[in-house]
Enzyme design. Structure first.
Site, mmCIF file in Angstrom:
data_model
loop_
_atom_site.group_PDB
_atom_site.id
_atom_site.type_symbol
_atom_site.label_atom_id
_atom_site.label_comp_id
_atom_site.label_asym_id
_atom_site.label_seq_id
_atom_site.Cartn_x
_atom_site.Cartn_y
_atom_site.Cartn_z
ATOM 1 N N HIS A 101 0.850 -1.200 0.000
ATOM 2 C CA HIS A 101 0.000 0.000 0.000
ATOM 3 C C HIS A 101 0.885 1.249 0.000
ATOM 4 O O HIS A 101 1.932 1.285 0.651
ATOM 5 C CB HIS A 101 -0.917 -0.004 1.231
ATOM 6 C CG HIS A 101 -2.014 1.022 1.112
ATOM 7 N ND1 HIS A 101 -1.783 2.361 1.319
ATOM 8 C CD2 HIS A 101 -3.321 0.905 0.763
ATOM 9 C CE1 HIS A 101 -2.909 3.030 1.117
ATOM 10 N NE2 HIS A 101 -3.861 2.155 0.781
ATOM 11 N N GLU A 170 -4.055 1.844 -7.360
ATOM 12 C CA GLU A 170 -4.506 2.976 -6.541
ATOM 13 C C GLU A 170 -3.595 4.176 -6.812
ATOM 14 O O GLU A 170 -2.495 4.253 -6.258
ATOM 15 C CB GLU A 170 -4.407 2.630 -5.058
ATOM 16 C CG GLU A 170 -5.289 1.489 -4.625
ATOM 17 C CD GLU A 170 -5.580 1.553 -3.123
ATOM 18 O OE1 GLU A 170 -6.759 1.611 -2.773
ATOM 19 O OE2 GLU A 170 -4.643 1.556 -2.317
#
Ligand code: PGA
Length: 253
Positions: A101, A170
């Protein structure tokens, strides 16, 4: 509407205590009730590690899966104060894990460290949600695709690439910002990731690719026109059962 499998994965980040089981309970109930209506959905909630065991035990019938948000790369026990490995998360009840992430990359997580984490997660038979994405500066310099290529090559390897790896695209600039990519650009980026993956790992299989970044009940419908998107990684909006459920309902509307 599409009848392909679609993932709706919540990333709670650093949010939640035991009382927030009520959110999980409502989502679980919705998942069960809408089993026939939205047959091809898969719901996963990646909650803080402190909650996985408790939530899993409390869910007597499970129509959702639970996941973790990160792990240490070391496969066995070791002197790593404050860390948890994939084996521990698996034994707590995680079936999925978010790795790479951007919030962790920002803290200095390297491609190599992410690769080791992915390998240890796969060894534990966890499903990996591998996050990639360009930042605003890279986007402005039209470097998006080369950044994604580097991130994929830097942390994945043909030998451990299999159905257990789900890529989540993302864009860093869209996380928590209420900004989303232009739909046409997003479609091209998702297609690029799928094709690049096949070329890099010389495989005929397309990987599953999710989109993440400011997904909410209002904008979800825009994304449904991109059939290449296999689902969504949802941050802020997954901390509310209503918003999370509305995202799914509106997606299939
Ligand atoms: P957001 O976060 O939905 O709050 O933008 C997404 C994520 O960080 O996974």
């Amino acid at each position: 509407m599409t009848n392909k499998l679609r993932y709706f994965i919540g990333n709670w980040k650093m949010f939640g205590d035991f009382s927030d089981f009520k959110i999980i309970k409502k989502i679980n109930r919705f998942s069960h009730k809408s089993k026939k209506l939205y047959k091809k959905k898969k719901i996963v909630l990646c909650v803080p590690s402190t909650l996985i065991y408790n939530f899993k035990k409390k869910l007597s019938s499970r129509y959702i899966s639970l996941g973790a948000q990160n792990c240490h790369y070391h496969q066995e026990y070791g002197s790593f104060t404050g860390s948890l490995n994939a084996k521990m998360l698996k034994s707590a009840g995680a079936e999925y894990i978010i790795l790479g992430h951007s919030e962790n990359r920002l803290e200095g997580e390297t491609y190599q460290a992410i690769k080791k984490k992915i390998i240890s997660a796969i060894n534990q038979k966890l499903n990996v949600i591998f996050c990639i994405g360009e930042n605003y500066k890279e986007k402005k310099k039209s470097r998006t695709l080369s950044v994604l290529k580097k991130q994929i090559k830097g942390s994945l390897e043909k030998k451990f690439v299999n159905d257990k790896i789900i890529i989540a695209y993302e864009p860093v600039w869209s996380i928590g910002s209420n900004k989303i990519p232009k739909i046409n650009e997003l479609r091209n980026t998702i297609k690029y990731i799928k094709n690049d993956f096949r070329k890099t790992f010389k495989t005929k299989k397309y990987p599953k690719v999710l989109y993440g970044g400011s997904v909410n009940p209002k904008n979800i419908k825009l994304f449904s026109s991109i059939v290449e998107i296999d689902g969504f990684l949802i941050g802020g909006a997954s901390q509310s059962s209503k918003k999370f459920i509305d995202i799914i309902k509106n997606y299939y509307k």
